[in-house]
Write a protein that holds these residues in place. Structure first.
Motif, mmCIF file in Angstrom:
data_model
loop_
_atom_site.group_PDB
_atom_site.id
_atom_site.type_symbol
_atom_site.label_atom_id
_atom_site.label_comp_id
_atom_site.label_asym_id
_atom_site.label_seq_id
_atom_site.Cartn_x
_atom_site.Cartn_y
_atom_site.Cartn_z
ATOM 1 N N ILE A 165 -54.083 10.622 -62.216
ATOM 2 C CA ILE A 165 -52.884 11.181 -61.583
ATOM 3 C C ILE A 165 -52.074 10.032 -61.007
ATOM 4 C CG2 ILE A 165 -51.937 12.730 -59.846
ATOM 5 C CD1 ILE A 165 -54.495 14.302 -59.887
ATOM 6 N N ARG A 166 -50.810 10.022 -61.317
ATOM 7 C CA ARG A 166 -49.906 9.001 -60.804
ATOM 8 C C ARG A 166 -49.095 9.544 -59.637
ATOM 9 N NH1 ARG A 166 -48.381 3.892 -59.554
ATOM 10 N NH2 ARG A 166 -46.126 3.611 -59.716
ATOM 11 N N TYR A 167 -49.071 8.785 -58.528
ATOM 12 C CA TYR A 167 -48.112 9.087 -57.473
ATOM 13 C C TYR A 167 -46.973 8.088 -57.631
ATOM 14 C CZ TYR A 167 -45.519 9.505 -53.256
ATOM 15 O OH TYR A 167 -44.463 9.675 -52.380
ATOM 16 N N GLU A 168 -45.793 8.564 -57.980
ATOM 17 C CA GLU A 168 -44.619 7.721 -58.193
ATOM 18 C C GLU A 168 -43.577 8.078 -57.141
ATOM 19 O OE1 GLU A 168 -44.260 5.221 -60.056
ATOM 20 O OE2 GLU A 168 -42.353 5.121 -61.099
ATOM 21 N N ARG A 169 -43.357 7.164 -56.221
ATOM 22 C CA ARG A 169 -42.364 7.440 -55.181
ATOM 23 C C ARG A 169 -41.008 7.740 -55.803
ATOM 24 N NH1 ARG A 169 -41.755 1.362 -52.728
ATOM 25 N NH2 ARG A 169 -43.739 1.922 -51.766
ATOM 26 N N LYS A 170 -40.260 8.615 -55.159
ATOM 27 C CA LYS A 170 -38.971 9.045 -55.689
ATOM 28 C C LYS A 170 -38.009 7.867 -55.847
ATOM 29 C CE LYS A 170 -38.689 13.867 -54.155
ATOM 30 N NZ LYS A 170 -37.949 14.810 -53.309
ATOM 31 N N ASP A 171 -37.311 7.882 -56.966
ATOM 32 C CA ASP A 171 -36.267 6.894 -57.184
ATOM 33 C C ASP A 171 -34.985 7.379 -56.517
ATOM 34 O OD1 ASP A 171 -35.081 4.603 -58.055
ATOM 35 O OD2 ASP A 171 -35.420 4.963 -60.192
ATOM 36 N N ILE A 172 -34.033 6.497 -56.343
ATOM 37 C CA ILE A 172 -32.740 6.852 -55.750
ATOM 38 C C ILE A 172 -31.713 6.991 -56.859
ATOM 39 C CG2 ILE A 172 -30.865 6.006 -54.287
ATOM 40 C CD1 ILE A 172 -32.923 4.745 -52.474
ATOM 41 N N ASP A 173 -30.959 8.069 -56.802
ATOM 42 C CA ASP A 173 -29.894 8.300 -57.770
ATOM 43 C C ASP A 173 -28.699 7.419 -57.407
ATOM 44 O OD1 ASP A 173 -28.060 9.200 -59.583
ATOM 45 O OD2 ASP A 173 -27.848 11.214 -58.715
ATOM 46 N N LEU A 174 -28.497 6.360 -58.174
ATOM 47 C CA LEU A 174 -27.447 5.405 -57.853
ATOM 48 C C LEU A 174 -26.050 5.956 -58.109
ATOM 49 C CD1 LEU A 174 -29.063 2.132 -59.236
ATOM 50 C CD2 LEU A 174 -29.105 3.010 -56.901
ATOM 51 N N SER A 175 -25.967 7.047 -58.855
ATOM 52 C CA SER A 175 -24.652 7.634 -59.146
ATOM 53 C C SER A 175 -24.004 8.233 -57.895
ATOM 54 C CB SER A 175 -24.770 8.712 -60.225
ATOM 55 O OG SER A 175 -25.517 9.824 -59.763
ATOM 56 N N GLN A 176 -24.775 8.381 -56.824
ATOM 57 C CA GLN A 176 -24.224 8.933 -55.577
ATOM 58 C C GLN A 176 -23.269 7.963 -54.892
ATOM 59 O OE1 GLN A 176 -27.034 8.805 -52.019
ATOM 60 N NE2 GLN A 176 -28.472 8.366 -53.676
ATOM 61 N N THR A 207 -32.313 -6.628 -56.055
ATOM 62 C CA THR A 207 -33.406 -5.790 -55.575
ATOM 63 C C THR A 207 -34.022 -5.018 -56.721
ATOM 64 O OG1 THR A 207 -33.988 -4.083 -53.946
ATOM 65 C CG2 THR A 207 -31.864 -3.849 -55.051
ATOM 66 N N LYS A 208 -35.118 -4.360 -56.449
ATOM 67 C CA LYS A 208 -35.777 -3.510 -57.438
ATOM 68 C C LYS A 208 -35.520 -2.045 -57.098
ATOM 69 C CE LYS A 208 -39.762 -5.431 -56.492
ATOM 70 N NZ LYS A 208 -41.169 -5.900 -56.479
ATOM 71 N N ALA A 209 -35.599 -1.201 -58.094
ATOM 72 C CA ALA A 209 -35.445 0.245 -57.880
ATOM 73 C C ALA A 209 -36.751 0.789 -57.315
ATOM 74 C CB ALA A 209 -35.080 0.942 -59.190
ATOM 75 N N SER A 210 -37.043 0.382 -56.100
ATOM 76 C CA SER A 210 -38.337 0.697 -55.492
ATOM 77 C C SER A 210 -38.332 1.984 -54.686
ATOM 78 C CB SER A 210 -38.779 -0.464 -54.593
ATOM 79 O OG SER A 210 -37.769 -0.785 -53.672
ATOM 80 N N GLY A 211 -37.190 2.686 -54.655
ATOM 81 C CA GLY A 211 -37.132 3.954 -53.931
ATOM 82 C C GLY A 211 -36.778 3.762 -52.470
ATOM 83 N N ASP A 212 -36.551 4.880 -51.789
ATOM 84 C CA ASP A 212 -36.139 4.824 -50.388
ATOM 85 C C ASP A 212 -37.229 4.229 -49.516
ATOM 86 O OD1 ASP A 212 -34.513 5.091 -48.225
ATOM 87 O OD2 ASP A 212 -34.873 7.223 -47.923
ATOM 88 N N SER A 213 -38.494 4.594 -49.782
ATOM 89 C CA SER A 213 -39.582 4.050 -48.972
ATOM 90 C C SER A 213 -39.765 2.555 -49.211
ATOM 91 C CB SER A 213 -40.894 4.795 -49.249
ATOM 92 O OG SER A 213 -41.249 4.707 -50.610
ATOM 93 N N GLY A 214 -39.185 2.051 -50.307
ATOM 94 C CA GLY A 214 -39.201 0.624 -50.576
ATOM 95 C C GLY A 214 -37.997 -0.101 -50.003
ATOM 96 N N PRO A 221 -49.735 10.353 -67.832
ATOM 97 C CA PRO A 221 -50.351 11.630 -68.226
ATOM 98 C C PRO A 221 -50.012 12.770 -67.262
ATOM 99 C CG PRO A 221 -51.954 9.842 -68.340
ATOM 100 C CD PRO A 221 -50.733 9.291 -67.653
ATOM 101 N N LEU A 222 -49.995 12.447 -65.962
ATOM 102 C CA LEU A 222 -49.685 13.442 -64.934
ATOM 103 C C LEU A 222 -49.094 12.702 -63.744
ATOM 104 C CD1 LEU A 222 -49.849 16.405 -63.946
ATOM 105 C CD2 LEU A 222 -52.152 15.891 -63.095
ATOM 106 N N VAL A 223 -47.924 13.133 -63.274
ATOM 107 C CA VAL A 223 -47.247 12.395 -62.209
ATOM 108 C C VAL A 223 -46.704 13.346 -61.152
ATOM 109 C CG1 VAL A 223 -45.073 12.356 -63.519
ATOM 110 C CG2 VAL A 223 -45.468 10.658 -61.717
ATOM 111 N N PHE A 224 -46.787 12.915 -59.889
ATOM 112 C CA PHE A 224 -46.226 13.643 -58.759
ATOM 113 C C PHE A 224 -45.330 12.701 -57.962
ATOM 114 C CE2 PHE A 224 -50.007 16.094 -59.704
ATOM 115 C CZ PHE A 224 -49.621 17.413 -59.491
ATOM 116 N N ASN A 225 -44.241 13.239 -57.418
ATOM 117 C CA ASN A 225 -43.342 12.477 -56.568
ATOM 118 C C ASN A 225 -43.452 12.863 -55.102
ATOM 119 O OD1 ASN A 225 -41.282 13.009 -59.299
ATOM 120 N ND2 ASN A 225 -41.887 10.946 -58.713
ATOM 121 N N GLU A 226 -44.204 13.908 -54.826
ATOM 122 C CA GLU A 226 -44.424 14.357 -53.446
ATOM 123 C C GLU A 226 -45.914 14.291 -53.141
ATOM 124 O OE1 GLU A 226 -42.258 15.122 -51.226
ATOM 125 O OE2 GLU A 226 -40.387 15.488 -52.322
#
Length: 261
Positions: A95-106, A206-213, A240-245
């Motif tokens: 199981i992958r925990y992948e922190r949420k990415d930020i939508d740069l289009s905002q 910078t890297k697209a490391s998400g808000d927590s990054g 194979p299986l990923v969660f963002n929360e």
């Protein structure tokens, strides 16, 4: 037994949540600092080792691991790919925990100059078009920027964590000590703004490391200063299986993992 491949602030939250659910855990990290953070909070076994596929496979078999939770950094591509292969060969669940990415289009194009890059090399090439470059991508790939940015001794500045080994590596590569800012995050928008302004940055890398990054606070500081931001996209990996929360991942394990034991 669950193996949590840790190393980020997100992983510590996951470990706490899983312990609260009564799960048996082993954590793995790659630094003494990461091990210290976990041992200070939790009474679990922590393995400090930079593991490859074979190391992970052998650990899974030796410790009778039934589930691997990969909570490494979004750019820790090597260990993630090794974990997916090892788990597949061992016939257990990943199981992958992948922190949420930020939508740069905002971000409005009229106020924000955001430049995407597919990798470190491309980011360094784009950064060379600017006069003063402020690097916030960590020490691992600093050599790429030193090689690609002409007259880097006078144009390249970087922020790095306060680990002597990291600082020594950067100095050994030729970046003057005066160009290195060693400080531990997280960083607020106000702190970033002051730092970028103090060093006269024309572009932030910078890297697209998400808000927590810390990505959001960097971009917002750059927007206020009207300077460009080069954002390196995350590696594209087929999980194979990923969660963002974290809560959703823990709930999934709670309702599915124990039933499989």
């Amino acid at each position: 037994m669950i193996l949590v491949i840790a190393g980020t602030s997100d992983s510590y939250q996951l470990i706490e949540g899983l312990i609260n659910e009564g799960e048996n855990l082993i954590a793995s990290v790659t630094t003494d600092y990461g091990k210290k953070l976990i041992k200070e909070k939790f009474e679990i076994r922590v393995i400090k080792k930079r593991m490859n596929r074979d190391d992970l496979y052998n650990l899974i078999k030796k410790e009778k691991i039934l589930l691997v939770v990969d909570a490494t950094h979004p750019f820790a591509e090597e260990i993630t790919k090794s974990a997916i292969k090892a788990v597949s060969e061992a016939g257990i669940k990943y199981i992958r925990y992948e922190r949420k990415d930020i939508d740069l289009s905002q971000y409005d194009e009229t106020t924000a100059n955001i430049i995407n890059a597919d990798n470190y090399k491309q980011a360094a090439e784009k950064a060379n078009d600017f006069e003063r470059v402020f690097l916030t991508t960590g020490s691992k790939n600093v050599k790429t920027f030193i090689n690609k940015i002409s007259n880097f001794e006078n144009r390249l500045f970087m922020r790095v964590m306060t680990f002597p080994a990291f600082i020594k590596k950067i100095i050994d590569l030729g970046l003057p000590p005066a160009n290195i800012i060693a400080v531990k995050g997280p960083f607020t928008k106000e702190f970033n703004r002051s730092l970028f302004k103090e060093y006269g940055a024309d572009v932030i890398v910078t890297k697209a490391s998400g808000d927590s990054g810390g990505l959001k606070s960097k971009i917002e500081a750059a927007v206020e200063l009207r300077i460009a931001v080069i954002v390196i996209r995350r590696p594209q990996i087929n999980y194979p299986l990923v969660f963002n929360e974290a809560a959703n991942l823990i709930e999934y394990i709670k309702t599915n993992h124990k039933a499989e034991v």
